[in-house]
Design an enzyme around this catalytic site. Structure first.
Site, PDB file in Angstrom:
ATOM      1  N   CYS A 158       0.816  -1.212   0.000  1.00  0.00           N
ATOM      2  CA  CYS A 158       0.000   0.000   0.000  1.00  0.00           C
ATOM      3  C   CYS A 158       0.852   1.266   0.000  1.00  0.00           C
ATOM      4  O   CYS A 158       1.943   1.292   0.567  1.00  0.00           O
ATOM      5  CB  CYS A 158      -0.884   0.028   1.233  1.00  0.00           C
ATOM      6  N   ARG A 180       5.699  -0.369  -5.858  1.00  0.00           N
ATOM      7  CA  ARG A 180       5.548  -1.138  -4.627  1.00  0.00           C
ATOM      8  C   ARG A 180       4.558  -2.287  -4.779  1.00  0.00           C
ATOM      9  O   ARG A 180       4.501  -3.157  -3.916  1.00  0.00           O
ATOM     10  CB  ARG A 180       5.075  -0.223  -3.492  1.00  0.00           C
ATOM     11  N   TRP A 229      -2.913  -2.823  -1.479  1.00  0.00           N
ATOM     12  CA  TRP A 229      -2.486  -4.199  -1.744  1.00  0.00           C
ATOM     13  C   TRP A 229      -3.283  -5.051  -0.762  1.00  0.00           C
ATOM     14  O   TRP A 229      -3.081  -4.959   0.446  1.00  0.00           O
ATOM     15  CB  TRP A 229      -0.978  -4.329  -1.504  1.00  0.00           C
ATOM     16  N   ASN A 248      -2.189   2.335   5.686  1.00  0.00           N
ATOM     17  CA  ASN A 248      -1.259   1.228   5.420  1.00  0.00           C
ATOM     18  C   ASN A 248      -1.081   0.453   6.719  1.00  0.00           C
ATOM     19  O   ASN A 248      -0.979   1.061   7.783  1.00  0.00           O
ATOM     20  CB  ASN A 248       0.123   1.748   5.010  1.00  0.00           C
ATOM     21  N   GLY A 249      -0.980  -0.875   6.631  1.00  0.00           N
ATOM     22  CA  GLY A 249      -0.782  -1.674   7.840  1.00  0.00           C
ATOM     23  C   GLY A 249      -1.972  -2.591   8.083  1.00  0.00           C
ATOM     24  O   GLY A 249      -2.819  -2.770   7.193  1.00  0.00           O
ATOM     25  N   GLU A 305      18.955 -17.713  -5.667  1.00  0.00           N
ATOM     26  CA  GLU A 305      18.551 -16.374  -6.099  1.00  0.00           C
ATOM     27  C   GLU A 305      18.144 -16.378  -7.580  1.00  0.00           C
ATOM     28  O   GLU A 305      17.182 -15.708  -7.965  1.00  0.00           O
ATOM     29  CB  GLU A 305      19.691 -15.378  -5.825  1.00  0.00           C
ATOM     30  N   LYS A 343      14.480 -15.228  -8.839  1.00  0.00           N
ATOM     31  CA  LYS A 343      14.242 -14.155  -9.816  1.00  0.00           C
ATOM     32  C   LYS A 343      13.307 -14.621 -10.917  1.00  0.00           C
ATOM     33  O   LYS A 343      12.387 -13.914 -11.297  1.00  0.00           O
ATOM     34  CB  LYS A 343      15.560 -13.679 -10.463  1.00  0.00           C
ATOM     35  N   GLU A 356       9.639 -15.011  -9.678  1.00  0.00           N
ATOM     36  CA  GLU A 356       8.842 -13.815  -9.396  1.00  0.00           C
ATOM     37  C   GLU A 356       8.580 -12.957 -10.630  1.00  0.00           C
ATOM     38  O   GLU A 356       7.570 -12.268 -10.697  1.00  0.00           O
ATOM     39  CB  GLU A 356       9.452 -12.975  -8.261  1.00  0.00           C
ATOM     40  N   HIS A 378      20.207 -36.969  -4.575  1.00  0.00           N
ATOM     41  CA  HIS A 378      19.393 -37.545  -3.502  1.00  0.00           C
ATOM     42  C   HIS A 378      17.902 -37.391  -3.762  1.00  0.00           C
ATOM     43  O   HIS A 378      17.089 -37.878  -2.999  1.00  0.00           O
ATOM     44  CB  HIS A 378      19.749 -36.900  -2.158  1.00  0.00           C
ATOM     45  N   LYS A 391       6.813  -4.416  -3.250  1.00  0.00           N
ATOM     46  CA  LYS A 391       8.225  -4.081  -3.055  1.00  0.00           C
ATOM     47  C   LYS A 391       8.613  -4.154  -1.585  1.00  0.00           C
ATOM     48  O   LYS A 391       9.585  -4.795  -1.235  1.00  0.00           O
ATOM     49  CB  LYS A 391       8.494  -2.688  -3.629  1.00  0.00           C
TER      50      LYS A 391
END
Ligand code: AGP
Length: 604
Positions: free
Chosen positions: A2, A27, A76, A102-103, A477, A481, A484, A500, A599
């Protein structure tokens, strides 16, 4: 996640709010909204739209209005689906109070039940709406007083901006656990959840602390505590695309500079030392630490896994890397000789922040490696090192990651030289670190080749990434990448573990990306690649320049220059970032705004 923007001043054009809000698009969000006080009509006009800010903009321009103050928001979804009704601003029963938040309000259910019994009518499924009705309950003509009373009943986190048509010449903003900054300009004041939103208006800002309430009026502002005015050190241009098609590509390409800045002034080559001003206050205490627990999330955690290898090899300090989200929920064996280190680009990640709070409560020294100056984690920790990588806008972290690796290498040098690391080794690491930006420029020259390889591999729906030792976290990583950005299923594995289990998945439709520089584990990497080849698996390798034999083993190779083993990850990750970027673009995705992601993840 948000975003909040608010404005009060002489300009009465809500376009200011729309352009500020667009600077927060990076974001991640799923709906947007605005509320504007129109002085002629003494009314608050409110618009909301599901989806992009451009949809809100379209609605606004089909019947524009003017006024000030105004508040804007990108949402969001956490409580209630992404829809117009759940988008912010929300309002009270009388349509007097409009609020963006926000929150998360953790006790919203119990507050809602109570307010409903008192006659309040709710429209949305959000936790936020209870704030409007609570403020309404306490409102007797003075908005800040009503906000203050209401917040006493709330449990959770918030950054809020509130306006009221019955007390119209003000924005009231309050914060607990979710960032808010106040921007100060001639005859105007702004409020935002992120400096990127307002930096083109002003660089004079005040960061609100938890439990503070700010009251902004056209000519003045007031906070319940005296606070120094700070200066934002970067300009609006740095937060623009500058000709690149995406922020992600821009940020990948600017890595030589973003790893050079954290090194600037921090190396004393002839003494083989790292000079870290931010650690000065705890320098002596650090000599006595016997254990280091590192907390971080996502990409930042992968940087820490590389850091674990660096720190253990060169300082002898046992290191444990823990996902921040798990830290406070397991029994931590910490004592006064343990330090906790939090690594975070945004400095606002709720899980990491909570881990720090938990450690602080136990009296443990907390350090931070943070990119955003003045962010909550940077202020909550006892001491720390800033990345100085500049603003990172792309949701996929790239330049922040390599700057985290660089800073962790500096920390290794710093702590290593306090302990057993020799002068000669210190000098070697320091000298090689200074060469890394130049070597990175070499790696970036492979962009066109990586783009071609992305074309070749873009249609595979599964990818295996493998590495060992320093490059095992890079395998993770690389997989992170491409998941996402390009929504390709990928596994990031220790090459030695493949036999294994995951080898069972390998065939001609499940290619492997092998990170196999010429280092101490290269021969072992070769064994894993032979095993893959024996099962008709395709291999794309990232290898060290001069290694020609590998061409006989794998299908494709991207070369990186030779460097010290501990610094290899700073180079080897770059082709993987470019690969994910181009696969995402070729598959037709908006790589700067991956679906369902944000973000700065400011909820637990
Ligand atoms: C990185 O590409 C991701 N978007 C994500 O995993 C990120 O690294 C994580 O949320 C941690 O963020 P932070 O560094 O701001 O704490």
């Amino acid at each position: 996640m948000c975003g909040i923007v608010g404005y009060i001043g002489k300009k009465d054009n809500p376009q200011i709010g729309l352009s500020a809000l667009k600077r927060l698009e990076y974001r991640g969000y799923d709906s947007a909204g605005m509320a504007v006080f129109n002085p002629e009509k003494q009314e608050i006009f409110c618009l909301k739209a599901k989806g992009k800010i451009s949809e809100l903009e379209r609605k606004f321009y089909s019947a524009p209005f003017s006024g000030s103050p105004f508040i804007f928001h990108t949402r969001w979804a956490t409580h209630g689906e992404a829809s117009e009704i759940n988008a912010h601003p929300h309002w009270d029963c009388q349509k007097n109070i409009f609020l963006v938040h926000n929150g998360i309000i953790e006790n919203y259910q119990e507050l809602k039940e109570k307010l409903e019994k008192e006659g309040h009518k709710f429209q949305s499924e959000t936790d936020t709406e209870v704030l409007c009705h609570l403020i309404e309950k306490y409102f007797q003509g003075n908005l800040e007083e009503a906000v203050r009373q209401a917040l006493k009943e709330v449990r959770g986190t918030y950054g809020i901006a509130v306006i009221s048509k019955k007390d119209p010449q003000k924005i009231v903003a309050a914060k607990l656990g979710s960032p808010l900054i106040l921007g100060i300009n001639q005859d105007e004041f702004l409020i935002a959840s992120d400096p990127a939103a307002i930096v083109s208006h002003t660089r004079q800002v005040i960061t609100l602390d938890d439990n503070e309430i700010a009251v902004l009026s056209p000519n003045n502002f007031f906070i319940l505590k005296e606070k120094p005015i700070e200066k934002i050190e970067w300009d609006a241009g740095e937060a623009q695309k500058q000709g690149f098609s995406h922020f992600m590509l821009k940020e990948i390409m600017e890595q030589p500079e973003s790893i050079e800045t954290p090194l600037r002034g921090r190396l004393i080559i002839d003494q083989g030392l790292a000079k870290l001003g931010g650690l000065e206050p705890v320098k002596e205490r650090l000599k006595g630490i016997e254990r280091l627990n590192i907390v971080a999330c996502g990409t930042a955690r992968h940087a820490c896994l590389v850091g674990e290898y660096m720190l253990e090899e060169y300082t002898g300090i046992p290191v444990e890397v823990e996902a921040s989200s798990e830290f406070r929920y397991r029994k931590q064996i910490l004592d006064k000789k343990t330090a906790v280190l939090a690594v975070s680009q945004s400095g606002e990640t709720a899980d990491t922040l909570e881990a720090i709070k938990e450690a602080k409560e136990k009296g443990i020294m907390c350090l931070g490696v943070v990119n955003v100056v003045g962010s909550t984690i940077s202020r909550e920790t006892d001491a720390g090192i800033y990345n100085h990588a500049g603003p990172e806008i792309g949701v996929a972290s790239t330049k922040a990651f390599t700057s985290q690796l660089t800073v962790l290498a500096l920390l290794t040098l710093f702590l290593g030289r306090q302990r057993e690391m020799s002068l000669v080794m210190g000098q070697r690491i320091a000298k090689e670190l200074l060469r890394i930006p130049e070597l990175m420029r070499e790696v970036l020259k492979s962009e066109a080749q990586v783009k071609e390889l992305a074309q070749k591999y873009k249609d595979f729906n599964n990818l295996m990434y493998i590495g060992r030792k320093y490059n095992y976290p890079i395998a993770r990583e690389g997989a992170h990448k491409i998941k996402e950005i390009a929504y390709v299923h990928a596994e990031g594995m220790r090459a030695g573990e493949l036999k294994h289990c995951e080898l069972a998945l390998i065939d001609e439709n499940f290619p492997t990306i092998a990170i196999c520089p010429s280092d101490s584990v290269y021969d072992k990497m070769k064994n894993a690649m032979e095993e893959i080849k024996a099962r008709q698996g395709k291999i794309l390798a990232v290898a060290t320049e001069g290694n020609n034999e590998i061409k006989n083993l794998v299908d494709d190779v991207i070369y990186i220059p030779k460097t010290l083993e501990m610094l290899t990850p700073i180079l080897s990750v770059v082709p993987l970032q470019l690969f994910a970027y181009y696969v995402g673009v070729l598959r037709g995705y908006d790589v700067d705004h991956p679906k369902n992601l944000a973000k700065a993840v400011t909820v637990e």
